[in-house]
Design a protein around this motif. Structure first.
Motif, mmCIF file in Angstrom:
data_model
loop_
_atom_site.group_PDB
_atom_site.id
_atom_site.type_symbol
_atom_site.label_atom_id
_atom_site.label_comp_id
_atom_site.label_asym_id
_atom_site.label_seq_id
_atom_site.Cartn_x
_atom_site.Cartn_y
_atom_site.Cartn_z
ATOM 1 N N ASN A 1 -20.100 -74.117 -20.276
ATOM 2 C CA ASN A 1 -18.568 -73.938 -20.316
ATOM 3 C C ASN A 1 -17.940 -75.322 -19.995
ATOM 4 N N SER A 2 -17.934 -76.273 -21.330
ATOM 5 C CA SER A 2 -17.986 -77.679 -21.241
ATOM 6 C C SER A 2 -16.379 -78.021 -21.443
ATOM 7 N N TYR B 1 -23.356 -65.601 -22.359
ATOM 8 C CA TYR B 1 -22.054 -65.643 -23.370
ATOM 9 C C TYR B 1 -22.905 -64.992 -24.469
ATOM 10 N N GLU C 1 -12.561 -66.722 -19.267
ATOM 11 C CA GLU C 1 -12.442 -68.074 -18.836
ATOM 12 C C GLU C 1 -11.214 -68.902 -19.415
ATOM 13 N N THR D 1 -12.630 -71.840 -11.926
ATOM 14 C CA THR D 1 -12.720 -72.857 -13.088
ATOM 15 C C THR D 1 -11.439 -72.860 -13.724
ATOM 16 N N ARG E 1 -11.890 -71.692 -22.154
ATOM 17 C CA ARG E 1 -12.314 -71.265 -23.441
ATOM 18 C C ARG E 1 -10.983 -70.767 -24.237
ATOM 19 N N TRP F 1 -17.369 -78.100 -15.072
ATOM 20 C CA TRP F 1 -18.132 -78.752 -15.923
ATOM 21 C C TRP F 1 -18.190 -80.259 -15.755
ATOM 22 N N GLU G 1 -22.276 -67.574 -18.053
ATOM 23 C CA GLU G 1 -22.026 -67.759 -19.359
ATOM 24 C C GLU G 1 -22.812 -68.809 -19.993
ATOM 25 N N SER H 1 -14.150 -76.975 -19.193
ATOM 26 C CA SER H 1 -13.745 -76.578 -17.743
ATOM 27 C C SER H 1 -14.059 -77.896 -16.765
ATOM 28 N N ALA I 1 -17.243 -65.952 -15.012
ATOM 29 C CA ALA I 1 -17.706 -66.319 -16.349
ATOM 30 C C ALA I 1 -18.452 -67.687 -16.126
ATOM 31 N N HIS I 2 -17.971 -68.728 -15.287
ATOM 32 C CA HIS I 2 -18.774 -69.951 -15.413
ATOM 33 C C HIS I 2 -19.989 -69.960 -14.624
#
Ligand code: BGC
Length: 414
Positions: A25-26, A52, A75, A116, A78, A31, A22, A28, A18-19
């Protein structure tokens, strides 16, 4: 006609995380670490490959190559952006992703944690905290209750052994004291309101406590998944290097093989399968140090020897030690020369065929990775993808290796 044979239902796929694809991924920890001042990351992930929003086209594309499976991750940051609060919109998103896979005849293979974690977990002690296994299990239970009807193969944690491999290579794993002097960790500590020395992201700390926390998280996570849907095959995926000894390095190599591979593979004895992820070999000399690639040997973009044979050793080691079926959940090559990737994939598929011919129970071969994507601390530099991505327009362009891999997969599918 090929004389090789692969079992019926063998999974031919590509993997992603995902990270890395996507974007945005703020919530996480990744990030946070990418964006603090003095980050060791070459660049932040930003909008990554905007997967995403573009997942449907990406899945259609991998199906068009002729593949039958897609390993991707959900994730945690998320799905549970704040401790104990699950986000229905994020869950709906992943439902759509997996339903799209099914529409194209693609079997989803789902990783619950690929490096993540939510930022709040990091503030709470991360992967050194004895609370983390229970928190991870609660998240696993929720994901399975909401989405578990859509997949049959689940990976709990991705590469829990990576920090130990990096430690053996003299990379990564910094001591708490060293962290207090590294600006990135100091700044991250200030942002989280914790002591820099205590920050424990999944892939950056190799300690006995971290080992115990990950093993416990895997076991509780697996049990949580099984408690909701017992038919899902569950395992974890490991960074399986082919650890070898140069003359005189036998003792060191044996110790490292145990530390990096074997004790993690032993945990898999209780599981339905083990995921093997191999990128080559590491050869250790008498002084305990890594012996680099010999002059003139072809190397990948990271400067490591291109060594597809390593996968044969790691599959056999995994099957021998764990005693459960093996999925190759990652195998790939960082190169800007796609003809090298074509050769690498042809060689690697042969290696898997050899293992099968010897009676090893291998159930799938999944290439890392679909898209040229965010390669962690190296940013977008390394090119592992079967598909190029224009960083400005996000336009996807399949490379010849994508077509060749699809052709190989189709020729062996039954
Ligand atoms: C990881 C991936 C990574 C790949 C290539 C594996 O360690 O699971 O996330 O991109 O190797 O370096």
């Amino acid at each position: 006609m090929s004389t090789r044979s692969f079992p019926h239902g063998f999974l031919w796929g590509v993997a992603s995380a995902a990270h890395q694809v996507e974007g945005d991924n703020s919530n996480s920890d990744g990030w946070l670490l990418e964006n603090v001042a003095d980050s060791i990351f070459a660049e932040p992930s930003g909008d990554a490959c905007d997967h995403y929003h573009r997942y449907a086209d990406d899945i259609a594309m991998l199906a068009s190559f002729g593949l039958n499976s897609f390993r991707s991750s959900v994730e945690w940051a998320r799905i549970e952006p704040e401790e104990g609060r699950f986000d229905p919109a994020a869950i709906d998103h992943y439902r759509e992703v997996f339903e799209t896979c099914h529409r194209y005849g693609i079997a989803p293979m789902v990783t619950y944690h690929h490096f993540t974690s939510p930022r709040w977990l990091l503030a709470d002690g991360g992967w050194e905290s004895t609370r983390t296994p229970e928190l991870f299990a609660r998240y696993c239970e929720k994901v399975t209750a909401e989405l578990g009807d859509l997949f049959d193969v689940a990976c709990t944690l991705n590469e829990p052994n990576l920090p130990f491999l990096l430690g053996a290579l003299g990379l990564g794993a910094k001591t708490p004291e060293e962290r207090r002097h590294m600006p990135m960790w100091v700044n991250a500590g200030a942002a989280l309101g914790v002591d820099a020395a205590t920050i424990a992201p999944f892939q950056f700390r190799a300690t006995p406590q971290g080992y115990d926390v990950k093993v416990a998280a895997h076991r509780l996570g697996r049990d949580a998944i099984k408690s909701v849907r017992p038919e899902i095959a569950v395992g974890w995926t490991l960074a399986n290097s082919d650890v070898q000894a140069a003359p005189g390095g036998e003792e060191v190599a044996a110790r490292l093989r145990n530390d990096i591979n074997v004790r993690f593979l032993e945990v898999s004895r209780e599981d339905d399968f083990v995921g093997v992820q191999t990128y080559g070999r590491h050869v250790f000399g008498a002084d305990g140090r890594l012996v680099g690639a010999a002059a003139g040997v072809p190397v990948n973009q990271m400067g490591d020897e291109i060594y597809p044979q390593g996968l044969g050793s790691t599959i056999r080691e995994a099957a021998r030690v764990a005693g459960v079926p093996v999925y190759v959940t990652e195998n790939g090559l960082a190169t800007t020369d796609d003809t090298e990737r074509v050769q690498f994939l042809e060689d690697s598929v042969e290696v898997v065929a050899d293992c099968l011919a010897d009676g090893v129970d291998v159930r799938g071969y999944v290439v890392w990775t679909l898209l040229d994507n965010f390669e962690w601390i190296f940013g977008f530099g390394p090119k592992f993808g079967l598909v190029a991505v224009d960083r400005t327009t996000q336009e996807r362009t399949p490379k010849p290796s994508a077509l060749r891999y699809g052709e190989l997969a189709r020729s062996y599918m039954s």
